[in-house]
Design a protein around this motif. Structure first.
Motif, short mmCIF file in Angstrom:
data_model
loop_
_atom_site.label_atom_id
_atom_site.label_comp_id
_atom_site.label_asym_id
_atom_site.label_seq_id
_atom_site.Cartn_x
_atom_site.Cartn_y
_atom_site.Cartn_z
N LEU A 50 0.81 -1.21 0.00
CA LEU A 50 0.00 0.00 0.00
C LEU A 50 0.85 1.27 0.00
O LEU A 50 0.35 2.33 -0.36
CB LEU A 50 -0.93 0.04 1.23
N THR A 51 2.12 1.14 0.39
CA THR A 51 2.99 2.30 0.56
C THR A 51 4.39 1.98 0.06
O THR A 51 4.75 0.80 -0.11
CB THR A 51 3.10 2.67 2.06
N PRO A 52 5.23 3.01 -0.13
CA PRO A 52 6.63 2.74 -0.46
C PRO A 52 7.33 1.90 0.60
O PRO A 52 8.17 1.05 0.27
CB PRO A 52 7.24 4.14 -0.58
N GLN A 53 6.97 2.12 1.87
CA GLN A 53 7.60 1.35 2.96
C GLN A 53 7.23 -0.13 2.84
O GLN A 53 8.09 -1.01 3.02
CB GLN A 53 7.17 1.92 4.31
N ASP A 54 5.96 -0.42 2.56
CA ASP A 54 5.56 -1.80 2.32
C ASP A 54 6.37 -2.40 1.18
O ASP A 54 6.85 -3.53 1.26
CB ASP A 54 4.08 -1.86 1.90
N ALA A 55 6.48 -1.66 0.10
CA ALA A 55 7.16 -2.15 -1.09
C ALA A 55 8.62 -2.47 -0.82
O ALA A 55 9.13 -3.51 -1.23
CB ALA A 55 7.04 -1.12 -2.21
N GLN A 56 9.30 -1.57 -0.11
CA GLN A 56 10.71 -1.80 0.19
C GLN A 56 10.90 -3.00 1.11
O GLN A 56 11.83 -3.79 0.92
CB GLN A 56 11.29 -0.53 0.82
N ALA A 57 10.02 -3.15 2.11
CA ALA A 57 10.12 -4.30 3.00
C ALA A 57 9.87 -5.60 2.25
O ALA A 57 10.57 -6.60 2.47
CB ALA A 57 9.13 -4.15 4.16
N ALA A 58 8.89 -5.60 1.37
CA ALA A 58 8.59 -6.80 0.59
C ALA A 58 9.76 -7.16 -0.31
O ALA A 58 10.16 -8.33 -0.41
CB ALA A 58 7.33 -6.59 -0.23
N GLU A 59 10.32 -6.17 -0.98
CA GLU A 59 11.46 -6.42 -1.86
C GLU A 59 12.66 -6.95 -1.07
O GLU A 59 13.31 -7.92 -1.48
CB GLU A 59 11.84 -5.15 -2.61
N SER A 60 12.95 -6.34 0.06
CA SER A 60 14.12 -6.76 0.83
C SER A 60 13.93 -8.16 1.42
O SER A 60 14.91 -8.89 1.62
CB SER A 60 14.42 -5.76 1.95
N GLY A 61 12.67 -8.55 1.65
CA GLY A 61 12.41 -9.89 2.17
C GLY A 61 12.40 -10.98 1.12
O GLY A 61 12.36 -12.16 1.47
N GLY A 62 12.40 -10.60 -0.15
CA GLY A 62 12.49 -11.59 -1.21
C GLY A 62 11.28 -11.72 -2.10
O GLY A 62 11.20 -12.67 -2.89
N ILE A 85 11.45 -4.18 -8.29
CA ILE A 85 10.73 -5.37 -8.73
C ILE A 85 9.44 -4.99 -9.45
O ILE A 85 8.95 -3.87 -9.30
CB ILE A 85 10.44 -6.32 -7.54
N PRO A 86 8.87 -5.89 -10.24
CA PRO A 86 7.65 -5.58 -10.98
C PRO A 86 6.47 -5.25 -10.07
O PRO A 86 6.35 -5.78 -8.96
CB PRO A 86 7.38 -6.86 -11.79
N ALA A 97 10.61 -12.78 4.32
CA ALA A 97 11.74 -13.70 4.15
C ALA A 97 11.39 -15.11 4.61
O ALA A 97 11.82 -16.10 4.00
CB ALA A 97 12.95 -13.17 4.92
N GLU A 98 10.60 -15.22 5.69
CA GLU A 98 10.18 -16.55 6.16
C GLU A 98 9.32 -17.25 5.10
O GLU A 98 9.50 -18.43 4.82
CB GLU A 98 9.41 -16.40 7.46
N TRP A 99 8.38 -16.52 4.52
CA TRP A 99 7.55 -17.08 3.46
C TRP A 99 8.41 -17.45 2.25
O TRP A 99 8.21 -18.52 1.65
CB TRP A 99 6.47 -16.08 3.06
N ARG A 100 9.32 -16.59 1.90
CA ARG A 100 10.19 -16.86 0.75
C ARG A 100 10.94 -18.18 0.94
O ARG A 100 11.03 -18.99 0.01
CB ARG A 100 11.18 -15.71 0.59
N ALA A 101 11.46 -18.38 2.14
CA ALA A 101 12.21 -19.61 2.42
C ALA A 101 11.33 -20.84 2.31
O ALA A 101 11.74 -21.88 1.78
CB ALA A 101 12.85 -19.52 3.80
N LEU A 102 10.09 -20.74 2.80
CA LEU A 102 9.17 -21.88 2.74
C LEU A 102 8.77 -22.18 1.29
O LEU A 102 8.66 -23.34 0.89
CB LEU A 102 7.91 -21.59 3.57
N ILE A 103 8.56 -21.14 0.51
CA ILE A 103 8.19 -21.32 -0.90
C ILE A 103 9.32 -21.97 -1.68
O ILE A 103 9.09 -22.83 -2.54
CB ILE A 103 7.80 -19.96 -1.52
N ASP A 104 10.54 -21.61 -1.36
CA ASP A 104 11.70 -22.12 -2.10
C ASP A 104 12.21 -23.46 -1.58
O ASP A 104 13.06 -24.08 -2.22
CB ASP A 104 12.85 -21.10 -2.03
#
Length: 228
Positions: free
Chosen positions: A11-23, A54-55, A220-227
């Motif tokens: 919803l915000t730039p802060q959300d976007a940056q956190a999501a990107e940094s987490g994977g 990221i897209p 990052a936790e979700w990313r690890a589980l997905i991968d």
């Protein structure tokens, strides 16, 4: 095998940056989660676009529910977002009877011609999802269905999801299945084993639902589980 897609609602730039940094691989951009996610302003899109690399898939929805509302306004918003640099979108509309509103969906798809887009969870609320897939499956740019298989979420929709995955490649089933809506971390191992390769979350990567921002560590936790 390609890496699974992990999409996070921002919803915000802060959300976007956190999501990107987490994977996260991709973001769905919305505003007003009290209405289940509406179209962000051009200004908000521009701020988020400037914050990450990221897209981004931008929601095209100007009212609560799945009716299109003012179609001229909706198409104008789409054109303005494209002019600002938006390249990917999320949309999909139903009529009063719960069938796909093909005229509205086609009009908005034409307004974003040349862009890739997702048909969102309106499919889960349709009266005939097979008819919906058949109707929209050949629309230019449609490459994804965001679905949980049921309006009640992934737990209720698992059999539907599995049946649709089994039809991959058939007309109306060539698009990627992006699983979202009631998705929990404990679903991931079985879903990955079944062959699903795209996942979408929003509140699950926030400490206290929509009242709090995206948490990079949770992403990052979700990313690890997905991968895994």
């Amino acid at each position: 095998m390609s890496r699974p897609i992990f999409e996070v609602i921002a919803l915000t730039p802060q959300d976007a940056q956190a999501a990107e940094s987490g994977g996260a691989d991709r973001l769905e951009l919305v505003t007003d989660m009290a209405a289940d996610g509406l179209t962000p302003s051009v200004e908000d899109f521009a701020r988020i676009r400037a914050a990450v690399g990221i897209p981004l898939r931008v929601m095209l929805r100007i009212r609560d529910g799945f009716a299109p509302g003012d179609l001229d306004e909706l198409c104008a918003r789409a054109v303005a977002l494209r002019a600002e640099g938006a390249e990917e979108f999320v949309l999909g509309f139903l009529d009063a009877g719960g069938a796909v509103d093909l005229a509205a969906t086609t009009a908005v798809a034409e307004a974003i011609a040349g862009c890739r887009w997702t048909f969102h969870r309106a499919i889960d609320h349709s009266t005939d999802r097979a008819a919906l897939r058949a109707a929209v499956g050949a629309l230019p740019g449609l490459d994804t269905f965001l679905t949980s298989g049921s309006p009640a979420g992934v737990d209720a929709g698992r059999e539907v999801l599995a049946a649709e995955l089994a039809r991959s490649g058939e007309p109306g089933y060539t698009q990627r299945i992006l699983i979202g809506g009631g998705l929990r971390a404990e679903h991931l191992k079985e879903l990955r084993a079944e062959g699903f390769d795209a996942f979408h979350v929003g509140g699950a990567v926030r400490a206290d639902g929509w009242r709090t921002p995206v948490d990079a560590a949770r992403v990052a936790e979700w990313r690890a589980l997905i991968d895994a």
